[in-house]
Structure formats: structure tokens, C-alpha cells
Write a protein that holds these residues in place. Structure first.
Motif, PDB file in Angstrom:
ATOM      1  N   SER A 101       0.888  -1.146  -0.111  1.00 38.73           N
ATOM      2  CA  SER A 101      -0.078   0.032   0.071  1.00 38.73           C
ATOM      3  C   SER A 101       0.928   1.169  -0.015  1.00 38.73           C
ATOM      4  O   SER A 101       2.031   1.068   0.466  1.00 38.73           O
ATOM      5  CB  SER A 101      -0.736  -0.069   1.419  1.00 38.73           C
ATOM      6  OG  SER A 101      -0.142   0.276   2.381  1.00 38.73           O
ATOM      7  N   ILE A 114      -4.186   4.599  -0.399  1.00 39.52           N
ATOM      8  CA  ILE A 114      -4.535   3.901  -1.643  1.00 39.52           C
ATOM      9  C   ILE A 114      -3.713   2.527  -1.381  1.00 39.52           C
ATOM     10  O   ILE A 114      -2.625   2.527  -1.202  1.00 39.52           O
ATOM     11  CB  ILE A 114      -3.822   4.543  -2.761  1.00 39.52           C
ATOM     12  CG1 ILE A 114      -4.717   6.055  -3.055  1.00 39.52           C
ATOM     13  CG2 ILE A 114      -3.972   3.774  -4.254  1.00 39.52           C
ATOM     14  CD1 ILE A 114      -3.862   6.851  -4.136  1.00 39.52           C
ATOM     15  N   GLU A 115      -4.584   1.360  -1.736  1.00 39.16           N
ATOM     16  CA  GLU A 115      -4.010   0.121  -1.281  1.00 39.16           C
ATOM     17  C   GLU A 115      -3.944  -0.522  -2.831  1.00 39.16           C
ATOM     18  O   GLU A 115      -4.885  -0.696  -3.495  1.00 39.16           O
ATOM     19  CB  GLU A 115      -4.880  -0.521  -0.368  1.00 39.16           C
ATOM     20  CG  GLU A 115      -4.305  -1.927   0.041  1.00 39.16           C
ATOM     21  CD  GLU A 115      -5.039  -2.502   1.118  1.00 39.16           C
ATOM     22  OE1 GLU A 115      -4.644  -2.558   2.301  1.00 39.16           O
ATOM     23  OE2 GLU A 115      -6.015  -3.499   0.609  1.00 39.16           O
ATOM     24  N   ALA A 116      -2.905  -1.175  -3.039  1.00 39.45           N
ATOM     25  CA  ALA A 116      -2.635  -1.860  -4.199  1.00 39.45           C
ATOM     26  C   ALA A 116      -2.380  -3.310  -3.814  1.00 39.45           C
ATOM     27  O   ALA A 116      -1.712  -3.579  -2.991  1.00 39.45           O
ATOM     28  CB  ALA A 116      -1.332  -1.386  -5.032  1.00 39.45           C
ATOM     29  N   LEU A 134      -6.453  -1.535  -7.341  1.00 42.16           N
ATOM     30  CA  LEU A 134      -6.439  -0.354  -6.301  1.00 42.16           C
ATOM     31  C   LEU A 134      -7.697  -0.175  -5.579  1.00 42.16           C
ATOM     32  O   LEU A 134      -8.849  -0.573  -6.315  1.00 42.16           O
ATOM     33  CB  LEU A 134      -6.016   0.864  -7.166  1.00 42.16           C
ATOM     34  CG  LEU A 134      -4.801   0.898  -7.756  1.00 42.16           C
ATOM     35  CD1 LEU A 134      -4.692   2.106  -8.482  1.00 42.16           C
ATOM     36  CD2 LEU A 134      -3.766   0.730  -7.085  1.00 42.16           C
ATOM     37  N   LYS A 135      -7.765   0.221  -4.377  1.00 44.36           N
ATOM     38  CA  LYS A 135      -8.839   0.605  -3.794  1.00 44.36           C
ATOM     39  C   LYS A 135      -8.447   1.716  -2.953  1.00 44.36           C
ATOM     40  O   LYS A 135      -7.185   1.914  -2.347  1.00 44.36           O
ATOM     41  CB  LYS A 135      -9.646  -0.313  -3.014  1.00 44.36           C
ATOM     42  CG  LYS A 135      -8.577  -1.073  -1.849  1.00 44.36           C
ATOM     43  CD  LYS A 135      -9.697  -2.255  -1.061  1.00 44.36           C
ATOM     44  CE  LYS A 135      -8.690  -2.854   0.167  1.00 44.36           C
ATOM     45  NZ  LYS A 135      -9.567  -4.037   0.805  1.00 44.36           N
ATOM     46  N   ASN A 181      -8.171   0.703 -11.715  1.00 43.59           N
ATOM     47  CA  ASN A 181      -6.868  -0.387 -11.586  1.00 43.59           C
ATOM     48  C   ASN A 181      -5.730   0.304 -12.582  1.00 43.59           C
ATOM     49  O   ASN A 181      -6.023   0.843 -13.607  1.00 43.59           O
ATOM     50  CB  ASN A 181      -7.201  -1.870 -11.931  1.00 43.59           C
ATOM     51  CG  ASN A 181      -8.099  -2.505 -11.108  1.00 43.59           C
ATOM     52  OD1 ASN A 181      -8.282  -1.932  -9.764  1.00 43.59           O
ATOM     53  ND2 ASN A 181      -8.952  -3.549 -11.408  1.00 43.59           N
ATOM     54  N   ILE A 230      -2.794   7.360 -11.325  1.00 42.62           N
ATOM     55  CA  ILE A 230      -3.902   6.763 -10.314  1.00 42.62           C
ATOM     56  C   ILE A 230      -4.880   8.139 -10.310  1.00 42.62           C
ATOM     57  O   ILE A 230      -4.431   9.142 -10.349  1.00 42.62           O
ATOM     58  CB  ILE A 230      -3.488   6.662  -9.116  1.00 42.62           C
ATOM     59  CG1 ILE A 230      -2.274   5.412  -9.252  1.00 42.62           C
ATOM     60  CG2 ILE A 230      -4.323   6.591  -8.114  1.00 42.62           C
ATOM     61  CD1 ILE A 230      -1.576   5.408  -7.901  1.00 42.62           C
TER      62      ILE A 230
END
Length: 204
Positions: free
Chosen positions: A90, A109-111, A142-143, A154, A186
Motif C-alpha cells: 500500500s 491507496i492500497e494496491a 487499487l482501492k 486499476n 492513479i
């Protein structure tokens, strides 16, 4: 004298690397994101077009697996193709919204699910070793977690790497590799701390 004249260095052949290969991997990656926050309408009713820029980054250990197939195309040249899966990580972007004292507008932002599909032209050298270059296409899910309502798409990007591969007589192999991936942008991420006109974008 005739024997000496006919001698040549022992060289590994491309056939030594032929076939399916599966491996576990571990390493360290570094990532950075150049971010831009464009302020929107403030909660006090005023409007602002203030733009804030900054860079965030981190180093993190990774683990994963790789599967591939090598096809000999000559005595020493072979080409590989395969896929790599890496454990997710992340990256955090924090922003303080001075017009809204009830929220700091922090979010993460978590990948996750990093995947790369690649081809790997290689040339066999001495001591059962090979040199290769790798060209691939990478993607990640991503979220957004925190004070934001918009969700980024994504990301995907191009991967380039160089490395070595050494194989034993029993078929076990070790690869060492260094490379880089240039991911797509992003965002835009909106709804920062409930502000629908505030936008955050990042260039990883």
C-alpha cells in the motif's frame, strides 16, 4: 598438440534451460508517486483552485511466485514466456483540508494482486548460467480506504528488467533480477473529506 588445438571452453546449451519452470521469489521493491491535489469548493462556501503537489514513497519486502516456459531457438539462444504474481502493498497520501476542521482528509491507496505477463529473451553462457532481458505488462488492483468517495481505476504499465539464471544438473535454478515498472496514472480520486469538487491524482 592436436588435442590442445581442438579444445574449447565448456558452454551451457540452450537445451539445459528448456521446458516448464516454477519458482518462489522474494525481494525488495521501492515505489514512488508524484501526487497533485486540486482544491474545490470549500465547506465555508468559498471556491479555491489551489493546487498542492508532493511525492510519497516507500520500500517494502515482497514475495510471490513465477511460472514460465523456455523454448530453445539455437545452440545458446532461447526465449522464455511466463507470469509473475506478487503480494500486495500500500501507498498512503495524506492531505490536510484547512477549510474543514472536522476531518483531516487522510486516506490510503492500497494496491494488491500485482501481476506481470512477460517474455524473456536469453543467451546461455558458461557454468550452466544464462543472461536475459525481460519485457512485460504489469497490472495491479487499487482501492481507496479513508476519507474519499471516488475510486481509482486499476493501474497497468510496462515492465523492463535484466537478470541471470543459473541451473543445476538436477534442474533446480536460481534467478537474480533488477527492473522497473512505469505504471499508468492513479485517479482522479474525488470526494476528499466530503468535498465533491476536490480532486487527487497520482503519477506512480
Amino acid at each position: 598438440l592436436a588435442s590442445v588445438g581442438l579444445m574449447s571452453p565448456v558452454q551451457a546449451g540452450s537445451s539445459d534451460f528448456a521446458g516448464i519452470n516454477v519458482g518462489l521469489m522474494a525481494g525488495v521493491v521501492g515505489a514512488s508517486i508524484n501526487g497533485t491535489h486540486t482544491g474545490g469548493t470549500s465547506t465555508t462556501g468559498g471556491a479555491t483552485d489551489e493546487v498542492t503537489q508532493g511525492t510519497v514513497g516507500k520500500f517494502t519486502p515482497i514475495g510471490g511466485w513465477e511460472v514460465g516456459f523456455n523454448l530453445p531457438l539455437g545452440d545458446v539462444f532461447f526465449i522464455g514466456a511466463g507470469a509473475t504474481y506478487l503480494d500486495g502493498g500500500s501507498a498512503s497520501i495524506a492531505e490536510s483540508d484547512t477549510s474543514d476542521h472536522n476531518s483531516d482528509a487522510d486516506f490510503t491507496i492500497e494496491a494488491s494482486d500485482h501481476k506481470t505477463f512477460w517474455i524473456q529473451p536469453s543467451i546461455s553462457i558458461f557454468d550452466n548460467s544464462a543472461l536475459y532481458v525481460k519485457i512485460g505488462r504489469s497490472m495491479a488492483d487499487l482501492k481507496v480506504i479513508g476519507d474519499a468517495t471516488g475510486a481509482p481505476s486499476n493501474i497497468n504499465g510496462d515492465t523492463y528488467a535484466i537478470g541471470t539464471q543459473t541451473i543445476s544438473d538436477a534442474g533446480f535454478f536460481i534467478k537474480t533480477e533488477a527492473g522497473a515498472t512505469q505504471y499508468s496514472n492513479i485517479g482522479p480520486i474525488v470526494g476528499i473529506a466530503g468535498n465533491g469538487s476536490s480532486v487527487v491524482e497520482g503519477d506512480p
